[in-house]
Design an enzyme around this catalytic site. Structure first.
Site, PDB file in Angstrom:
ATOM      1  N   SER A 145       0.849  -1.190   0.000  1.00 47.59           N
ATOM      2  CA  SER A 145       0.000   0.000   0.000  1.00 47.59           C
ATOM      3  C   SER A 145       0.876   1.228   0.000  1.00 47.59           C
ATOM      4  O   SER A 145       2.042   1.184   0.428  1.00 47.59           O
ATOM      5  CB  SER A 145      -0.896   0.004   1.246  1.00 47.59           C
ATOM      6  N   TYR A 158      -1.599  -0.824  10.390  1.00 47.62           N
ATOM      7  CA  TYR A 158      -1.712  -1.115   8.962  1.00 47.62           C
ATOM      8  C   TYR A 158      -0.503  -0.574   8.205  1.00 47.62           C
ATOM      9  O   TYR A 158       0.125  -1.267   7.394  1.00 47.62           O
ATOM     10  CB  TYR A 158      -2.996  -0.499   8.412  1.00 47.62           C
TER      11      TYR A 158
END
Length: 306
Positions: A145, A158
């Site tokens: 990501s 995350y």
């Protein structure tokens, strides 16, 4: 494996959104696909779409955090389709109590966020690697990501996990040089999925009230719709490109739907020499690896000579 007619791909998190788009693109390129996720009905829908288009696919539910379930899913893959030659570590995302200001995140949320978004991919990779190494044929693609590239507030577990995925990819790629296995990380960009819908309140909070003094990717008042949403099919195309073998010369690199992957491959020598598309820490004197660290290009050359 350039046309993937003999490839067997395992796609985790393949029930919908990005994972489904990846599974469909790999099947379109000729690979037989194992579609796995926690939702049995969704992965069966993906598998049926592949079969309806003339491809080969099976579905097997598995939570990537459950190693016994993962082992069972891999056993089903081998029995139904053959030994995996491509692994797409796509499963991940937000977990309860893992977002918001760091001081308010409970330890359980931190642990779950790291486990789902980093440790699971490492565990599955470890399970498929022995077979890939035995056959000297394999590609592992880890879905990372943009949060792994930037210091994003409010999603610490995350973001840290995705940074770890990128670094894990780099390290594993060096270990695999000359052994027939290539490893990549990639980001699908902003994709409008159920995951981003669940994360929207956090994203809106980051836009409305970024921590004081923190440069943020979205300026105040900026609408998310203006930030460059990508269709999941673009991620599927990028993964299929990496899985085809066309990018093996830059194994270990981080790819993005924002980049021109063909141009990165075309400039592979420069990419290796300058360590582009990798996590590095710039210093006042440039980017300096530790003295004991051998350049990936040097390791690659030694492996090719051997």
């Amino acid at each position: 494996m350039a046309n993937m007619q003999d490839a067997v791909a395992v796609v985790t998190g393949g029930g919908r959104g990005i994972g489904r788009a990846i599974a469909l693109k790999l099947a379109e390129a000729g690979a037989a696909v194992m579609v796995s996720a926690r939702s049995a009905n969704e992965i069966e829908e993906t598998a049926e779409l592949i079969r309806a288009a003339g491809g080969r696919a099976v579905a097997c539910p598995a939570d990537v955090s459950d190693l016994d379930a993962v082992r069972n899913m891999l056993a089903v893959t081998e029995a139904a389709l053959g030994a995996p030659t491509i692994l797409i570590n796509n499963a991940g995302g937000g977990v309860p109590n893992s977002s918001g200001p760091f001081e308010k995140i409970e330890p359980e949320g931190m642990t779950a966020g790291i486990e789902r978004n980093l440790l699971a991919a490492m565990h599955i990779s470890g399970l498929v690697l022995p077979g890939m190494l035995e056959r000297k044929c394999g590609r592992i693609i880890n879905v990372a990501s943009g949060a792994g590239m930037l210091g994003m507030p409010y999603i610490v577990p995350y973001s840290v996990a995705k940074t770890g995925i990128i670094r894990f990819t780099e390290i594993l790629a060096v270990e695999m040089l000359g052994r027939g296995v290539s490893v990549f990380s990639m980001t699908p960009g902003n994709v409008n999925t159920k995951l981003t819908e669940r994360m929207m309140p956090v994203l809106e909070q980051m836009i409305a009230a970024p921590p004081p003094g923190t440069p943020w990717i979205y300026p105040p008042g900026h609408e998310l719709e203006e930030c460059g949403w990508y269709p999941p099919e673009r991620a599927g195309e990028l993964v299929a490109f990496l899985a085809s073998g066309k990018a093996d010369c830059v194994s270990g690199c981080f790819f993005s739907v924002h980049y021109d992957e063909a141009e990165i491959v075309a400039q592979a020598e420069r990419v290796a020499a300058e360590q582009l598309y990798m996590l590095r820490i710039p210093t006042l004197n440039g980017v300096e690896p530790a003295l004991y660290y051998r350049q990936p290009a040097d390791v690659r050359a030694e492996a090719e000579k051997a």
